[in-house]
Design a protein around this motif. Structure first.
Motif, short mmCIF file in Angstrom:
data_model
loop_
_atom_site.label_atom_id
_atom_site.label_comp_id
_atom_site.label_asym_id
_atom_site.label_seq_id
_atom_site.Cartn_x
_atom_site.Cartn_y
_atom_site.Cartn_z
N UNK A 238 3.42 1.77 -4.69
CA UNK A 238 2.28 2.52 -5.20
C UNK A 238 2.67 3.35 -6.41
N UNK A 239 1.86 3.30 -7.44
CA UNK A 239 2.15 4.05 -8.65
C UNK A 239 3.15 3.38 -9.57
N UNK A 240 3.66 2.22 -9.17
CA UNK A 240 4.61 1.51 -10.03
C UNK A 240 3.88 0.88 -11.20
N UNK A 241 4.65 0.41 -12.16
CA UNK A 241 4.08 -0.23 -13.36
C UNK A 241 4.16 -1.76 -13.26
N UNK B 170 -8.60 -4.52 6.36
CA UNK B 170 -9.58 -4.79 5.30
C UNK B 170 -8.91 -4.90 3.93
N UNK B 171 -9.56 -5.59 3.03
CA UNK B 171 -9.13 -5.63 1.63
C UNK B 171 -9.45 -4.27 1.01
N UNK B 172 -8.48 -3.61 0.39
CA UNK B 172 -8.74 -2.27 -0.14
C UNK B 172 -9.55 -2.30 -1.43
N UNK B 173 -9.99 -1.13 -1.85
CA UNK B 173 -10.69 -0.96 -3.12
C UNK B 173 -9.67 -1.11 -4.25
N UNK B 174 -9.86 -2.12 -5.08
CA UNK B 174 -8.94 -2.40 -6.19
C UNK B 174 -9.59 -2.10 -7.54
N UNK B 175 -10.59 -1.25 -7.54
CA UNK B 175 -11.32 -0.98 -8.79
C UNK B 175 -10.47 -0.29 -9.84
N UNK B 176 -9.38 0.35 -9.43
CA UNK B 176 -8.50 0.98 -10.42
C UNK B 176 -7.54 0.00 -11.07
N UNK B 177 -7.52 -1.22 -10.56
CA UNK B 177 -6.66 -2.26 -11.15
C UNK B 177 -7.45 -2.97 -12.25
N UNK C 154 -1.78 -1.52 -2.84
CA UNK C 154 -2.20 -2.15 -4.08
C UNK C 154 -3.23 -1.30 -4.83
N UNK C 155 -3.95 -0.46 -4.11
CA UNK C 155 -4.98 0.37 -4.76
C UNK C 155 -4.40 1.28 -5.83
N UNK C 156 -3.15 1.68 -5.67
CA UNK C 156 -2.53 2.58 -6.64
C UNK C 156 -1.57 1.86 -7.58
#
Length: 327
Positions: free
Chosen positions: A143-146, A185-192, A166-168
């Motif tokens: 999380x938070x990686x590039x 559940x599949x997480x919210x990936x809107x930040x990707x 994966x969300x982060x």
């Protein structure tokens, strides 16, 4: 006449060697890929200037202990397609390579869990570890990686747990997680916002497909088949050129984008409170494998039944089943 002895002659001694680096410590790149090299990989420990190391597509038999010790400048490491390697785990000493940008080790007989070390690699963009035998959950340090390209698909026994991390991972552009044992559940990936390729097929994901997944503007390819997903059949925008959802999924209707009826939606909300644990109790070859079961099945005609079953456990104790059906 008395002979006279000649004076002895000693050649001048060689000057001491000039101070300088130990041999080979200035090596910056070593490319041995695509040969037929075999036997153990020799130790490259303490090659502190080494930046590029390519050992892929060979027949090496083992990686020595301490192999990554002191390789502090390493940026790219490729070990893929070395399927004769003895089983090995990713060592924590790799964290000394704080400039690592790419790690390619597909089909390299890696075993064990992914170590929680990825916050040590602030520049890491490519992590490709497909076709190994990694097990256990995804580490929080992802999380938070590039990381942009994450390939961890086709593990022999399967990575497990949820994929909420994966969300982060907001730099993700390609995520291959197919053919594992991931659940939840599949997480919210809107930040990707750069994600274009998402492969989640052949896992055990449950619950509804989040609406946010349909709104990622860069998404082009997605596979969700052979999971345990429920709810409305998703309608992806025309920008998504490949979407597969067949297999074990149980959507309430076959028309994309059409909501389930009220009763089905209500029952799905009940299941959500339990984290969508669709099959906690299963029977294989006639043998009961769990004590408590919550089974949720969506029927295409819009009917849905929810049963919470307390069943016979392995010690022979029986429990009363509870059922609730809606038509």
């Amino acid at each position: 006449m008395t002979p006279q002895s000649c004076p002895s002659f000693s050649p001048p001694s060689a000057p001491p060697p000039a101070a300088g680096p130990t041999p080979h410590t200035t090596l910056t790149s070593l490319s041995l890929h695509s040969n037929s090299l075999s036997g153990p990989i020799p130790s490259l420990a303490n090659l502190s200037s080494l930046q590029q190391l390519s050992l892929d597509n060979n027949n090496f038999s083992s990686i020595p202990n301490g192999f990554f010790q002191g390789i502090t400048s390493l940026q790219t490491l490729t070990l893929s397609q070395n399927n004769y390697l003895a089983p090995w785990s990713i060592p924590t000493e790799l964290t000394q390579a704080t400039s690592l940008v790419a790690l390619y080790a597909n089909n390299a007989n890696i075993i064990g869990s992914l170590p929680d070390i990825f916050d040590s690699f602030p520049s890491l963009q490519d992590l490709r570890l497909s076709y190994n035998n990694l097990t256990g959950p995804l580490p929080k340090s992802l999380g938070g990686s590039r990381i942009k390209n994450l390939w961890i698909n086709n593990q022999l026994n399967g990575l497990s747990g949820n994929i909420n991390v994966l969300s982060s991972m907001t730099q993700l552009s390609q995520a291959w997680l197919h053919k594992n044992q991931f659940t939840g559940p599949i997480p919210d990936l809107s930040n990707c916002i750069s994600l274009f390729d998402l492969q989640l097929r052949d896992n055990q994901f449950t619950g509804l497909i989040p609406a946010s997944l349909m709104s990622i503007p860069t998404l082009k390819n997605i596979s969700l088949d052979n999971n345990e997903l429920q709810g409305p059949y998703p309608k992806f925008p025309s920008s998504v050129t490949s979407a597969t959802l067949n297999g074990n999924n149980s959507f309430c209707l076959t028309t994309p984008g059409t909501p389930c009826d009220l009763q089905v939606t209500t029952l799905l909300e009940v299941a959500a409170a339990f984290g969508y644990p669709i099959r906690l109790a299963t029977s294989r070859s006639g043998t009961t494998r769990a004590v408590i079961g919550l089974r949720l099945s969506a029927i295409r005609r819009g009917r849905l039944s929810l049963s919470i079953s307390l069943i016979r456990d392995s010690s022979g104790r029986s429990h009363r089943p509870l059922q609730n059906s809606h038509r």
